[in-house]
Design an enzyme around this catalytic site. Sequence first.
Site, PDB file in Angstrom:
ATOM      1  N   GLU A 152       0.831  -1.213   0.000  1.00  0.00           N
ATOM      2  CA  GLU A 152       0.000   0.000   0.000  1.00  0.00           C
ATOM      3  C   GLU A 152       0.863   1.260   0.000  1.00  0.00           C
ATOM      4  OE1 GLU A 152      -3.013   0.963  -0.350  1.00  0.00           O
ATOM      5  OE2 GLU A 152      -4.038  -0.964  -0.365  1.00  0.00           O
ATOM      6  N   GLU A 160       1.765   6.223  -7.155  1.00  0.00           N
ATOM      7  CA  GLU A 160       0.697   7.095  -7.649  1.00  0.00           C
ATOM      8  C   GLU A 160       1.068   8.564  -7.509  1.00  0.00           C
ATOM      9  OE1 GLU A 160      -3.060   6.111  -5.951  1.00  0.00           O
ATOM     10  OE2 GLU A 160      -3.259   4.304  -7.162  1.00  0.00           O
TER      11      GLU A 160
END
Length: 72
Positions: free
Chosen positions: A18, A25
Amino acid sequence: MLNGFGLYFRFFSVIIAEVANTSIETVVDLAADFKYHDYAKYAKDTAAGFVVLTAMMAVIIGAIIFIPKFIN
């Protein structure tokens, strides 16, 4: 013995995935100047897929560890 380690390892690998996904991102957003781009979408989708696969492995390993305990 290894069961507990495997479960903890998978749990933390999901968290690490994560964090890596968020980092990827953010870098892709900065590189694409916060505009839509097909390559940016592919990079983000690949990173998200890595998180999904890691989470699925954690579920499978958790099932391998805990289902026999519930059966007995």
